[in-house]
Design a protein around this motif. Structure first.
Motif, PDB file in Angstrom:
ATOM      1  N   GLY A   3       0.831  -1.192   0.000  1.00 13.64           N
ATOM      2  CA  GLY A   3       0.000   0.000   0.000  1.00 13.64           C
ATOM      3  C   GLY A   3       0.860   1.233   0.000  1.00 13.64           C
ATOM      4  N   GLU A   4       0.206   2.388  -0.082  1.00 10.65           N
ATOM      5  CA  GLU A   4       0.928   3.645  -0.053  1.00 10.65           C
ATOM      6  C   GLU A   4       1.344   3.942   1.377  1.00 10.65           C
ATOM      7  OE1 GLU A   4      -1.330   6.689  -1.887  1.00 10.65           O
ATOM      8  OE2 GLU A   4      -1.147   5.854  -3.894  1.00 10.65           O
ATOM      9  N   LEU A   5       2.610   4.207   1.537  1.00 11.31           N
ATOM     10  CA  LEU A   5       3.181   4.435   2.854  1.00 11.31           C
ATOM     11  C   LEU A   5       3.777   5.831   2.900  1.00 11.31           C
ATOM     12  CD1 LEU A   5       4.981   1.018   3.198  1.00 11.31           C
ATOM     13  CD2 LEU A   5       3.007   1.737   4.514  1.00 11.31           C
ATOM     14  N   SER A  12       7.841   9.447  -7.720  1.00  9.53           N
ATOM     15  CA  SER A  12       8.997  10.327  -7.481  1.00  9.53           C
ATOM     16  C   SER A  12       9.572  10.099  -6.083  1.00  9.53           C
ATOM     17  CB  SER A  12       8.598  11.790  -7.659  1.00  9.53           C
ATOM     18  OG  SER A  12       7.615  12.172  -6.717  1.00  9.53           O
ATOM     19  N   GLU A  13       8.690   9.869  -5.109  1.00 10.13           N
ATOM     20  CA  GLU A  13       9.162   9.605  -3.752  1.00 10.13           C
ATOM     21  C   GLU A  13       9.883   8.264  -3.679  1.00 10.13           C
ATOM     22  OE1 GLU A  13       5.925  12.080  -1.052  1.00 10.13           O
ATOM     23  OE2 GLU A  13       5.494   9.996  -1.623  1.00 10.13           O
ATOM     24  N   ARG A  14       9.396   7.274  -4.421  1.00  9.35           N
ATOM     25  CA  ARG A  14      10.066   5.977  -4.425  1.00  9.35           C
ATOM     26  C   ARG A  14      11.432   6.071  -5.100  1.00  9.35           C
ATOM     27  NH1 ARG A  14       4.606   4.258  -4.890  1.00  9.35           N
ATOM     28  NH2 ARG A  14       4.604   4.455  -7.161  1.00  9.35           N
ATOM     29  N   HIS A  19      17.314   6.311  -4.405  1.00  9.20           N
ATOM     30  CA  HIS A  19      18.581   7.025  -4.574  1.00  9.20           C
ATOM     31  C   HIS A  19      19.279   7.227  -3.229  1.00  9.20           C
ATOM     32  CE1 HIS A  19      21.455   9.873  -6.341  1.00  9.20           C
ATOM     33  NE2 HIS A  19      21.285  10.580  -5.232  1.00  9.20           N
ATOM     34  N   VAL A  20      18.511   7.641  -2.238  1.00  8.78           N
ATOM     35  CA  VAL A  20      19.094   7.856  -0.905  1.00  8.78           C
ATOM     36  C   VAL A  20      19.549   6.531  -0.302  1.00  8.78           C
ATOM     37  CG1 VAL A  20      18.626   8.652   1.439  1.00  8.78           C
ATOM     38  CG2 VAL A  20      17.769   9.960  -0.507  1.00  8.78           C
ATOM     39  N   GLY A 195      13.414   1.012   3.300  1.00  8.70           N
ATOM     40  CA  GLY A 195      12.286   0.882   4.216  1.00  8.70           C
ATOM     41  C   GLY A 195      12.234   1.986   5.257  1.00  8.70           C
ATOM     42  N   LEU A 196      13.399   2.545   5.600  1.00  5.23           N
ATOM     43  CA  LEU A 196      13.447   3.609   6.601  1.00  5.23           C
ATOM     44  C   LEU A 196      12.640   4.828   6.155  1.00  5.23           C
ATOM     45  CD1 LEU A 196      14.693   4.219   9.381  1.00  5.23           C
ATOM     46  CD2 LEU A 196      16.681   5.182   8.194  1.00  5.23           C
ATOM     47  N   HIS A 197      12.499   5.026   4.838  1.00  5.35           N
ATOM     48  CA  HIS A 197      11.723   6.160   4.326  1.00  5.35           C
ATOM     49  C   HIS A 197      10.230   5.994   4.601  1.00  5.35           C
ATOM     50  CE1 HIS A 197      14.677   8.601   2.023  1.00  5.35           C
ATOM     51  NE2 HIS A 197      15.365   7.474   2.058  1.00  5.35           N
ATOM     52  N   ALA A 198       9.813   4.761   4.836  1.00  6.44           N
ATOM     53  CA  ALA A 198       8.402   4.519   5.141  1.00  6.44           C
ATOM     54  C   ALA A 198       8.161   4.332   6.635  1.00  6.44           C
ATOM     55  CB  ALA A 198       7.921   3.273   4.395  1.00  6.44           C
ATOM     56  N   ALA A 199       9.222   4.393   7.425  1.00  9.73           N
ATOM     57  CA  ALA A 199       9.095   4.149   8.863  1.00  9.73           C
ATOM     58  C   ALA A 199       8.438   5.339   9.559  1.00  9.73           C
ATOM     59  CB  ALA A 199      10.471   3.886   9.473  1.00  9.73           C
ATOM     60  N   THR A 200       7.543   5.036  10.488  1.00 16.63           N
ATOM     61  CA  THR A 200       6.856   6.080  11.254  1.00 16.63           C
ATOM     62  C   THR A 200       7.172   6.007  12.742  1.00 16.63           C
ATOM     63  OG1 THR A 200       4.908   4.651  11.464  1.00 16.63           O
ATOM     64  CG2 THR A 200       4.946   6.196   9.612  1.00 16.63           C
TER      65      THR A 200
END
Length: 489
Positions: A3-5, A12-14, A19-20, A195-200
């Protein structure tokens, strides 16, 4: 389910997240990245040293060999003495953090911080079902728990197994599949960075796909962070194996981990030295993890590297008495693949952090710098040299050639004998103590036969040293699902 996280909602965010994940640390701090294994000055220094040795061997062979043997003996002695000192520190009752069950369960749910679990998996469809069961067994409020299963987008077997295991169904709503775009390097740290970019969560931890974390582990970590100063940004849980009795190799592996996580890591914590983290069950304050650059996707022991980077930034790590069960490799070839990667990564991490030795010395102090060198560089090099010295010993026992007697004059022979007898005895003794304190009498045979285990370590280390030169960032896959039925030992 997928799903969208947060942070991964649009293409673009993915793309930015990928890249990061791959280039972030290298762009932020090139000297901290293992994308280049040897800097020019490191490569040239090593080649110059080898050239000097070759010239000395040609001009004065016997004195050169004696000096080399003496230097190796001194290195052996330093590693063993330091290991015993760390062990004695780790035997103290307060060397490891303890949060009892009552206190962990007493934490009010509404006071618990948001928590994110990252679970990278690649080519592991056979363990996904057990993974889901383990994640569902964690005692933490579901509305504050986010579990991200990080799967490579072209890994169809594992993706299919994850869907069949019921991710997103009743009871597993907190588990989400995150598809990591295919890109080199194909490494665990790259997937974790993505995965860290989707971590909350305020706290982030990693579990491997075959892990069975103790159900109260997250609650214990929250309580421990509340007691510790803000300078402690990582808490490492203990690792053990559920299949210790499968064969002698799994028993050796369990013995090895019992000493490392039960005594040596706690001893390092008490000495304020850099702690080479385990690859799983390390719990981070997310804001600090992001600030220091997260994981290095080019380092094959990203955990050890991150542990040193934490110390170099003035932070510290603690060890908690909560155990995550893993699967010990029962197959020697598979074990050597895994251990050679660890040894290669230790040397890789040492080379990265030794690029600015004076600066690191000032940051972690002389004792920390010496210990960092003895552990990350000394451990694999000494294991590799074991093959040579065991060959020399056997040659002397069975043939007694005069040349061996010549390279061991009294000034070298007696320290070498001390290392051989007392060093090996001390290592066996530490293993025995660790097994006794961990209530593992079933590992007695493994302790007494551990010299045979060291032979496997020597083979793995030699392979790792060779790979460091030939293919430094290659992540040699460890196959899981070979163990016996998961039972708490």
């Amino acid at each position: 389910m997928t799903g969208e996280l947060p942070g991964l909602a649009t293409e673009s965010e993915r793309t930015r997240a990928l890249h990061v994940a791959v280039h972030g640390l290298r762009e932020k701090n090139p000297m901290a990245s293992a994308s280049v294994a040897f800097l020019p000055w490191q490569r040239n220094t090593l080649l110059a040293a080898l050239l000097i040795v070759v010239v000395c061997v040609l001009l004065a062979p016997m004195p050169t060999v004696i000096v080399l043997v003496a230097a190796c003996t001194l290195g052996y002695l330093a590693v063993i003495v330091d290991r015993v000192l760390i062990f004695t520190r780790g035997m103290a009752r307060d060397a490891i953090l303890t949060v009892d069950d009552e206190r962990a369960r007493a934490l009010p749910d509404d006071r618990l911080p948001p928590y994110t679990i990252l679970v990278p998996a690649y080519g592991e469809p056979e363990v996904v079902g057990d993974l889901i069961a383990a994640l569902n067994g964690i005692d933490y409020p579901r509305d504050r728990l986010q579990a991200l299963l990080l799967l490579e987008e072209d890994d169809s077997p594992t993706i299919g197994a994850a869907h069949r295991a019921g991710i997103g169904s009743a009871g597993s709503e907190h588990i989400t599949i995150v598809l990591v775009p295919a890109a080199d390097p194909r490494t665990k740290p790259k997937a974790c960075n993505y995965g860290l970019h989707a971590a909350t969560g305020d706290i982030v931890t990693i579990y491997d796909a075959e892990d069975i974390p103790e159900p109260l582990q997250l609650r214990r970590v929250v309580a421990a962070f509340g007691d510790l100063p803000r300078s402690v940004v990582c808490i490492q849980a203990k690792l053990a194996f559920h299949n210790a009795r499968q064969n002698l190799l799994t028993a050796w592996f369990t013995m090895d981990y019992g000493l490392w996580f039960g005594f040596l890591l706690p001893g390092l914590m008490r000495s304020s030295s850099p702690i080479p983290l385990g690859g799983t069950s390390n719990h981070f304050r997310r804001n600090v993890l992001i600030d220091i650059g997260a994981w290095d996707p080019y380092n094959v022991t990203e955990d050890a590297d991150l542990g040193v980077r934490i110390a170099a930034r003035g932070y510290s790590t603690a060890v908690i008495d909560s155990t995550t069960l893993e699967e010990a490799n029962p197959d020697p070839i598979n074990w050597i693949r895994q251990r050679s990667r660890w040894y290669k990564g230790y040397l890789q991490s040492w080379l990265v952090h030794a690029r600015r030795p004076v600066q690191l010395w000032r940051k972690i102090g002389p004792v920390g710098f010496l210990r960092f060198t003895l552990i990350l560089a000394g451990t694999p090099i000494i294991a590799c040299l074991n093959l040579l010295f065991w060959f020399i010993t056997l040659t002397w026992i069975f043939g007694q050639p005069g040349i061996i007697e010549k390279v061991f004059p009294a000034a070298v022979y007696f320290p070498a004998l001390l290392v051989l007898v007392l060093g090996n005895a001390a290592t066996v003794y530490m293993n025995l103590v660790a097994c006794r304190e961990n209530d593992r009498p079933d590992l007695l045979l493994a302790c007494l036969t551990s010299p045979a285990y060291w032979l496997l370590m020597a083979v793995a280390s030699t392979k790792g040293c060779w790979q460091l030169v030939r293919n430094p960032s290659y992540w040699e896959k460890t196959f899981h699902g070979l163990g016996t039925t998961k039972e708490a030992e």
